[in-house]
Enzyme design. Structure first.
Site, mmCIF file in Angstrom:
data_model
loop_
_atom_site.group_PDB
_atom_site.id
_atom_site.type_symbol
_atom_site.label_atom_id
_atom_site.label_comp_id
_atom_site.label_asym_id
_atom_site.label_seq_id
_atom_site.Cartn_x
_atom_site.Cartn_y
_atom_site.Cartn_z
ATOM 1 N N SER A 89 0.840 -1.189 0.000
ATOM 2 C CA SER A 89 0.000 0.000 0.000
ATOM 3 C C SER A 89 0.886 1.254 0.000
ATOM 4 O O SER A 89 1.643 1.477 -0.940
ATOM 5 C CB SER A 89 -0.948 -0.059 1.201
ATOM 6 O OG SER A 89 -2.010 0.840 1.077
ATOM 7 N N HIS A 225 -7.831 -5.810 1.902
ATOM 8 C CA HIS A 225 -6.633 -4.972 1.781
ATOM 9 C C HIS A 225 -5.449 -5.504 2.588
ATOM 10 O O HIS A 225 -4.307 -5.425 2.136
ATOM 11 C CB HIS A 225 -6.958 -3.539 2.220
ATOM 12 C CG HIS A 225 -5.859 -2.571 1.939
ATOM 13 N ND1 HIS A 225 -5.367 -2.346 0.662
ATOM 14 C CD2 HIS A 225 -5.120 -1.783 2.764
ATOM 15 C CE1 HIS A 225 -4.401 -1.450 0.707
ATOM 16 N NE2 HIS A 225 -4.220 -1.097 1.968
#
Length: 253
Positions: A89, A225
């Site tokens: 990320s 995620h």
């Protein structure tokens, strides 16, 4: 160097170094413990200001600040053996920015780039993504709940969130203001692997192919995620990284 790089297990005989960059708001511990698992790779986890042993330091406000500090800390390490970078990320963005600076300024190139859970910084999907760092704490917690990966008991603990949210928002501010152009020619020649969670919001992973002339691979794993926190996925990722770096080390020699 120890202030910036966390290395649980020194491995002078390792075939390569793996430099790991935290996700937004994250620390170094999750990755540093990989150094106890990977026997043929020496793991260094980047530790940014405002967290862990650096909790009293001011957060960085720009990608340039991160690049300057991390590159300075890394240079002695990178001269010892071949190296690879891993980032998830926000960490994917910082690892790419650091790799770019290492190549441009010091002519040092990784033997592999592992990028996880993020679109390439120059793609339209990322440029048009909504910003989050300006949200109120309540809105921010609602968003964190939706993306998953943070234990509900932590989200419900005001004291923990009071300590955690500033770092997360600071990192998101950095990445939201980070801009770079799509490369007109490959920046690197090393292989690039992109990991992502199948249930995460879509990311433009294919756009990362433009950064290197080396082999490009996408690995989709079950989960949202923070899929990489799941034990089975972590095992797959570490096995994959080990095989890639051991093979690359033979090519390097």
């Amino acid at each position: 160097m120890d202030k910036v790089l966390n290395c649980f297990t020194k491995r002078p005989e390792a075939v390569a170094s793996l430099i790991c960059f935290p996700w937004a708001g994250g620390g170094s511990i999750h990755y540093a413990r990989w150094g106890k698992i990977l026997t043929s790779v020496e793991v260094f986890a980047v530790k940014l200001p405002g967290r862990e042993s650096r909790a009293k330091e001011q957060f960085f406000q720009s990608m340039e600040q991160i690049i300057d500090e991390v590159v300075s800390a890394l240079l002695p390490v990178l001269k010892e053996k071949p190296f690879a970078l891993f980032g998830h990320s926000f960490g994917a963005m910082t690892s790419f920015a650091v790799a770019d600076a290492l190549k441009r300024i010091h002519n040092l190139e990784p033997i592999h780039l592992f990028l996880s859970g993020a679109s390439a910084p120059y793609c339209q999907m990322r440029i048009q993504a909504p910003t989050r760092s300006h949200l109120s704490d309540e809105e921010f917690l609602q968003w964190m709940t939706r993306i998953g990966g943070t234990p509900p008991e932590l989200l419900a603990n005001p004291e923990v969130m009071r300590l955690f949210l500033p770092a997360l928002k600071a990192d998101l501010h950095v990445v939201e203001n980070y801009r770079c152009d799509r490369p007109v020619r490959p920046l690197f020649s090393c292989p690039v692997t992109c990991f992502d969670g199948k249930q995460d919001v879509p990311h433009d992973l294919k756009a990362w192919k433009d950064i290197s002339s080396g082999e490009f691979t996408v690995q989709m794993l079950p989960g949202a995620h923070f899929y990489l926190k799941e034990a089975a996925n972590e095992e797959l990722i570490l096995d994959y990284i080990t095989k890639c770096l051991e093979t690359a080390e033979m090519d390097y020699l």
